[in-house]
Design a protein around this motif. Structure first.
Motif, PDB file in Angstrom:
ATOM      1  N   GLN A   1       0.841  -1.187   0.000  1.00  0.00           N
ATOM      2  CA  GLN A   1       0.000   0.000   0.000  1.00  0.00           C
ATOM      3  C   GLN A   1       0.878   1.239   0.000  1.00  0.00           C
ATOM      4  N   VAL A   2       0.541   2.179  -0.870  1.00  0.00           N
ATOM      5  CA  VAL A   2       1.312   3.414  -0.966  1.00  0.00           C
ATOM      6  C   VAL A   2       1.051   4.288   0.247  1.00  0.00           C
ATOM      7  N   LYS A   3       2.119   4.830   0.796  1.00  0.00           N
ATOM      8  CA  LYS A   3       2.001   5.806   1.875  1.00  0.00           C
ATOM      9  C   LYS A   3       2.776   7.055   1.491  1.00  0.00           C
ATOM     10  N   LEU A   4       2.142   8.191   1.668  1.00  0.00           N
ATOM     11  CA  LEU A   4       2.758   9.479   1.328  1.00  0.00           C
ATOM     12  C   LEU A   4       2.771  10.353   2.570  1.00  0.00           C
ATOM     13  N   VAL A   5       3.931  10.910   2.867  1.00  0.00           N
ATOM     14  CA  VAL A   5       4.061  11.781   4.035  1.00  0.00           C
ATOM     15  C   VAL A   5       4.739  13.068   3.622  1.00  0.00           C
ATOM     16  N   GLU A   6       4.007  14.160   3.719  1.00  0.00           N
ATOM     17  CA  GLU A   6       4.556  15.461   3.352  1.00  0.00           C
ATOM     18  C   GLU A   6       5.385  16.039   4.497  1.00  0.00           C
ATOM     19  N   SER A   7       6.335  16.856   4.122  1.00  0.00           N
ATOM     20  CA  SER A   7       7.091  17.597   5.122  1.00  0.00           C
ATOM     21  C   SER A   7       6.221  18.699   5.689  1.00  0.00           C
ATOM     22  N   GLU A   8       6.676  19.254   6.791  1.00  0.00           N
ATOM     23  CA  GLU A   8       5.925  20.349   7.391  1.00  0.00           C
ATOM     24  C   GLU A   8       5.975  21.570   6.483  1.00  0.00           C
ATOM     25  N   GLY A   9       4.844  22.235   6.327  1.00  0.00           N
ATOM     26  CA  GLY A   9       4.802  23.460   5.538  1.00  0.00           C
ATOM     27  C   GLY A   9       5.337  24.604   6.366  1.00  0.00           C
ATOM     28  N   GLY A  10       4.672  25.735   6.294  1.00  0.00           N
ATOM     29  CA  GLY A  10       5.129  26.843   7.110  1.00  0.00           C
ATOM     30  C   GLY A  10       4.531  28.162   6.704  1.00  0.00           C
ATOM     31  N   LEU A  11       5.033  29.179   7.369  1.00  0.00           N
ATOM     32  CA  LEU A  11       4.613  30.556   7.122  1.00  0.00           C
ATOM     33  C   LEU A  11       5.748  31.277   6.424  1.00  0.00           C
ATOM     34  N   VAL A  12       5.447  31.925   5.320  1.00  0.00           N
ATOM     35  CA  VAL A  12       6.474  32.628   4.558  1.00  0.00           C
ATOM     36  C   VAL A  12       5.895  33.945   4.061  1.00  0.00           C
ATOM     37  N   GLN A  13       6.760  34.933   3.934  1.00  0.00           N
ATOM     38  CA  GLN A  13       6.318  36.222   3.426  1.00  0.00           C
ATOM     39  C   GLN A  13       6.144  36.177   1.917  1.00  0.00           C
ATOM     40  N   ALA A  14       5.279  37.029   1.425  1.00  0.00           N
ATOM     41  CA  ALA A  14       5.085  37.135  -0.020  1.00  0.00           C
ATOM     42  C   ALA A  14       6.422  37.449  -0.685  1.00  0.00           C
ATOM     43  N   GLY A  15       6.654  36.777  -1.804  1.00  0.00           N
ATOM     44  CA  GLY A  15       7.911  36.929  -2.508  1.00  0.00           C
ATOM     45  C   GLY A  15       8.972  35.945  -2.084  1.00  0.00           C
ATOM     46  N   GLY A  16       8.712  35.233  -1.004  1.00  0.00           N
ATOM     47  CA  GLY A  16       9.672  34.277  -0.487  1.00  0.00           C
ATOM     48  C   GLY A  16       9.561  32.914  -1.153  1.00  0.00           C
ATOM     49  N   SER A  17      10.351  31.977  -0.635  1.00  0.00           N
ATOM     50  CA  SER A  17      10.416  30.630  -1.198  1.00  0.00           C
ATOM     51  C   SER A  17      10.236  29.583  -0.111  1.00  0.00           C
ATOM     52  N   LEU A  18       9.781  28.444  -0.534  1.00  0.00           N
ATOM     53  CA  LEU A  18       9.601  27.318   0.376  1.00  0.00           C
ATOM     54  C   LEU A  18       9.645  26.047  -0.459  1.00  0.00           C
ATOM     55  N   THR A  19      10.259  25.013   0.083  1.00  0.00           N
ATOM     56  CA  THR A  19      10.286  23.725  -0.602  1.00  0.00           C
ATOM     57  C   THR A  19       9.578  22.678   0.241  1.00  0.00           C
ATOM     58  N   LEU A  20       8.624  22.009  -0.368  1.00  0.00           N
ATOM     59  CA  LEU A  20       7.927  20.885   0.263  1.00  0.00           C
ATOM     60  C   LEU A  20       8.526  19.580  -0.258  1.00  0.00           C
ATOM     61  N   SER A  21       8.557  18.596   0.608  1.00  0.00           N
ATOM     62  CA  SER A  21       8.973  17.270   0.180  1.00  0.00           C
ATOM     63  C   SER A  21       7.918  16.253   0.599  1.00  0.00           C
ATOM     64  N   CYS A  22       7.924  15.139  -0.091  1.00  0.00           N
ATOM     65  CA  CYS A  22       6.968  14.083   0.194  1.00  0.00           C
ATOM     66  C   CYS A  22       7.706  12.747   0.119  1.00  0.00           C
ATOM     67  N   ALA A  23       7.623  11.997   1.196  1.00  0.00           N
ATOM     68  CA  ALA A  23       8.260  10.690   1.250  1.00  0.00           C
ATOM     69  C   ALA A  23       7.270   9.621   0.821  1.00  0.00           C
ATOM     70  N   PHE A  24       7.708   8.799  -0.105  1.00  0.00           N
ATOM     71  CA  PHE A  24       6.882   7.721  -0.670  1.00  0.00           C
ATOM     72  C   PHE A  24       7.364   6.389  -0.103  1.00  0.00           C
ATOM     73  N   SER A  25       6.442   5.540   0.314  1.00  0.00           N
ATOM     74  CA  SER A  25       6.818   4.208   0.788  1.00  0.00           C
ATOM     75  C   SER A  25       5.712   3.215   0.482  1.00  0.00           C
ATOM     76  N   GLY A  26       6.067   1.942   0.570  1.00  0.00           N
ATOM     77  CA  GLY A  26       5.073   0.902   0.418  1.00  0.00           C
ATOM     78  C   GLY A  26       5.238   0.027  -0.803  1.00  0.00           C
ATOM     79  N   THR A  27       5.803   0.565  -1.850  1.00  0.00           N
ATOM     80  CA  THR A  27       5.990  -0.203  -3.071  1.00  0.00           C
ATOM     81  C   THR A  27       7.019   0.509  -3.937  1.00  0.00           C
ATOM     82  N   ASN A  28       7.090   0.123  -5.204  1.00  0.00           N
ATOM     83  CA  ASN A  28       8.123   0.656  -6.091  1.00  0.00           C
ATOM     84  C   ASN A  28       7.827   2.097  -6.509  1.00  0.00           C
ATOM     85  N   PHE A  29       8.635   2.998  -6.021  1.00  0.00           N
ATOM     86  CA  PHE A  29       8.454   4.431  -6.301  1.00  0.00           C
ATOM     87  C   PHE A  29       8.481   4.720  -7.800  1.00  0.00           C
TER      88      PHE A  29
END
Length: 122
Positions: free
Chosen positions: A1-29
């Motif tokens: 069974q596929v499981k997806l877990v996102e990283s924590e988001g956050g608060l950022v000012q307009a014009g700023g940057s943020l990177t989200l990640s997602c970990a995949f597990s359970g089968t062949n990515f």
């Protein structure tokens, strides 16, 4: 069974940057195309981006084209969403998605993460 877990988001000012990640597990990515979607308060869920199984092909929603970049790291079984030039209207819960098909719309995905909040202040 596929499981997806996102990283924590956050608060950022307009014009700023943020990177989200997602970990995949359970089968062949590498058998799954990956994507991101989002839902802002009071709005319908929206397709953000998708990446093919090999990472060679990417697709973006009109509202994020030129600002967001999706990529995948097979060594870590992860998908990333780099978000630049953020706007207050990017404020939403962001969901990681997976499917055996490459899906250009949010409602086609079979698998969803739990979601992570991103808030962009003006």
């Amino acid at each position: 069974q596929v499981k997806l877990v996102e990283s924590e988001g956050g608060l950022v000012q307009a014009g700023g940057s943020l990177t989200l990640s997602c970990a995949f597990s359970g089968t062949n990515f590498n058998s799954y195309a990956m994507g991101w979607s989002r839902q802002a308060p009071g709005k319908e869920r929206e397709f953000v981006a998708a990446v093919s199984w090999s990472g060679d092909h990417t697709y973006y929603g009109d509202s994020v084209k030129g600002r967001f970049t999706i990529s995948r790291d097979s060594s870590k079984n992860a998908v990333l969403l780099q978000m630049n030039s953020l706007k207050p209207e990017d404020t939403a819960v962001y969901y990681c998605n997976a499917d055996r098909r490459l899906c250009p719309t949010w409602n086609e995905y079979d698998y969803w993460g739990q979601g992570t909040q991103v808030t962009v202040s003006s």
